[in-house]
Design an enzyme around this catalytic site. Structure first.
Site, PDB file in Angstrom:
ATOM      1  N   THR A  11     -33.268 -47.181  -5.913  1.00  0.00           N
ATOM      2  CA  THR A  11     -32.578 -48.190  -5.116  1.00  0.00           C
ATOM      3  C   THR A  11     -33.432 -49.440  -5.041  1.00  0.00           C
ATOM      4  O   THR A  11     -34.663 -49.379  -5.123  1.00  0.00           O
ATOM      5  CB  THR A  11     -32.284 -47.686  -3.690  1.00  0.00           C
ATOM      6  OG1 THR A  11     -31.532 -48.697  -2.992  1.00  0.00           O
ATOM      7  CG2 THR A  11     -33.561 -47.413  -2.904  1.00  0.00           C
ATOM      8  N   ARG A  12     -32.761 -50.566  -4.891  1.00  0.00           N
ATOM      9  CA  ARG A  12     -33.437 -51.829  -4.606  1.00  0.00           C
ATOM     10  C   ARG A  12     -33.039 -52.344  -3.222  1.00  0.00           C
ATOM     11  O   ARG A  12     -33.381 -53.448  -2.842  1.00  0.00           O
ATOM     12  CB  ARG A  12     -33.092 -52.874  -5.672  1.00  0.00           C
ATOM     13  CG  ARG A  12     -33.707 -52.580  -7.041  1.00  0.00           C
ATOM     14  CD  ARG A  12     -33.295 -53.637  -8.066  1.00  0.00           C
ATOM     15  NE  ARG A  12     -33.988 -53.476  -9.324  1.00  0.00           N
ATOM     16  CZ  ARG A  12     -33.627 -52.645 -10.298  1.00  0.00           C
ATOM     17  NH1 ARG A  12     -32.566 -51.865 -10.125  1.00  0.00           N
ATOM     18  NH2 ARG A  12     -34.298 -52.565 -11.422  1.00  0.00           N
ATOM     19  N   GLY A  15     -33.214 -52.040   3.009  1.00  0.00           N
ATOM     20  CA  GLY A  15     -32.947 -51.237   4.198  1.00  0.00           C
ATOM     21  C   GLY A  15     -33.110 -49.756   3.916  1.00  0.00           C
ATOM     22  O   GLY A  15     -33.706 -49.017   4.707  1.00  0.00           O
ATOM     23  N   ASP A  73     -26.101 -42.088  -2.339  1.00  0.00           N
ATOM     24  CA  ASP A  73     -24.943 -42.942  -2.139  1.00  0.00           C
ATOM     25  C   ASP A  73     -24.377 -42.564  -0.783  1.00  0.00           C
ATOM     26  O   ASP A  73     -24.324 -41.381  -0.427  1.00  0.00           O
ATOM     27  CB  ASP A  73     -23.901 -42.774  -3.243  1.00  0.00           C
ATOM     28  CG  ASP A  73     -22.947 -43.961  -3.297  1.00  0.00           C
ATOM     29  OD1 ASP A  73     -23.322 -45.056  -2.814  1.00  0.00           O
ATOM     30  OD2 ASP A  73     -21.832 -43.821  -3.825  1.00  0.00           O
ATOM     31  N   GLY A 154     -25.910 -52.797   6.929  1.00  0.00           N
ATOM     32  CA  GLY A 154     -24.570 -52.282   6.629  1.00  0.00           C
ATOM     33  C   GLY A 154     -23.654 -52.302   7.841  1.00  0.00           C
ATOM     34  O   GLY A 154     -23.538 -53.310   8.543  1.00  0.00           O
ATOM     35  N   LYS A 176     -32.704 -43.732  15.169  1.00  0.00           N
ATOM     36  CA  LYS A 176     -31.649 -43.678  14.153  1.00  0.00           C
ATOM     37  C   LYS A 176     -31.941 -42.584  13.134  1.00  0.00           C
ATOM     38  O   LYS A 176     -31.051 -41.793  12.785  1.00  0.00           O
ATOM     39  CB  LYS A 176     -31.508 -45.031  13.449  1.00  0.00           C
ATOM     40  CG  LYS A 176     -30.440 -44.994  12.356  1.00  0.00           C
ATOM     41  CD  LYS A 176     -30.367 -46.269  11.551  1.00  0.00           C
ATOM     42  CE  LYS A 176     -29.383 -46.090  10.387  1.00  0.00           C
ATOM     43  NZ  LYS A 176     -29.326 -47.261   9.488  1.00  0.00           N
ATOM     44  N   ARG A 182     -28.460 -40.172   6.569  1.00  0.00           N
ATOM     45  CA  ARG A 182     -29.520 -40.231   5.562  1.00  0.00           C
ATOM     46  C   ARG A 182     -30.703 -39.367   5.972  1.00  0.00           C
ATOM     47  O   ARG A 182     -31.310 -38.680   5.145  1.00  0.00           O
ATOM     48  CB  ARG A 182     -29.951 -41.681   5.341  1.00  0.00           C
ATOM     49  CG  ARG A 182     -30.880 -41.863   4.143  1.00  0.00           C
ATOM     50  CD  ARG A 182     -31.075 -43.329   3.773  1.00  0.00           C
ATOM     51  NE  ARG A 182     -29.844 -43.883   3.226  1.00  0.00           N
ATOM     52  CZ  ARG A 182     -29.082 -44.768   3.860  1.00  0.00           C
ATOM     53  NH1 ARG A 182     -29.422 -45.204   5.056  1.00  0.00           N
ATOM     54  NH2 ARG A 182     -27.978 -45.215   3.309  1.00  0.00           N
TER      55      ARG A 182
END
Length: 199
Positions: A11-12, A15, A73, A154, A176, A182
């Site tokens: 991922t780039r 966050g 994802d 997001g 969180k 996640r």
């Protein structure tokens, strides 16, 4: 785990990188990102499922770097919208849309809708020479009628997780991560790694 494990995050998204680094603090894992590898492929997320996109990204980075690769994802699934935006969450307002535009479209589609229940779902894919394994995390909650909070990224300013009165954007990163989709997927992966080192 005894020897540090070097892995590349497919991922780039800053966050996501920030969250994953925080979740892995204290684990003997050396994290690299796609940005550390010149020529790392930009993987088009065109699969029809979260799992398909995660697998595709993890495999591409593993093949490019030779390192174990971790990709995720994530989708926001809103009950009143039949599970949308789901796999299209990052592009809900159209190609090139940013977080603010995606949130605005979500609020527009839910205007006047009483059922605000939703869930975040993450599929984490781990690619090695042995293949790809997937781990899932789900966080249920509901969508507010207007944004609250300045943290996260997001859809976080609109999403209140079950058992909370604050949005993800109002929680501290540690709060969180303890509740999030996640975080749950990553803890499932870490439990797998732990089992691997004990056998």
């Amino acid at each position: 785990m005894k020897q540090p494990l070097e892995i590349v995050l497919a991922t780039r998204n800053p966050g996501k990188v920030r969250e994953l680094r925080a979740l892995l603090a204290g684990w003997p894992v050396v994290l690299r990102t796609a940005a550390d590898f010149p020529g790392a492929p930009e993987v088009e997320e065109d699969a029809s499922t979260l799992e398909g996109n995660a697998r595709k990204k993890a495999l591409a980075l593993h093949r490019h770097t030779g390192l174990p690769a971790l990709a995720d994802d994530t989708g926001l699934e809103v009950d009143a919208l039949g599970g949308r935006p789901g796999v299209h969450s990052a592009r809900f307002a159209g190609p090139g849309a940013g977080d603010a535009e995606n949130r605005a479209r979500l609020l527009q589609e839910l205007h006047g809708v009483p059922d605000r229940t939703a869930r975040f779902r993450t599929v984490l894919a781990f690619a090695t020479d042995d293949g790809v394994l997937c781990f899932e995390g789900i966080c249920r909650g509901y969508i507010l009628e207007k944004e609250r909070g300045r943290g996260g990224f997001g859809y976080d300013p609109l999403f209140v997780p079950e058992g909370e009165t604050r949005t993800f954007a109002e929680l501290s990163p540690a709060e969180k991560n303890a509740l999030s989709h996640r975080g749950k997927a990553l803890r499932a992966w870490l439990a797998f790694l732990q089992r691997q080192t004990e056998t």
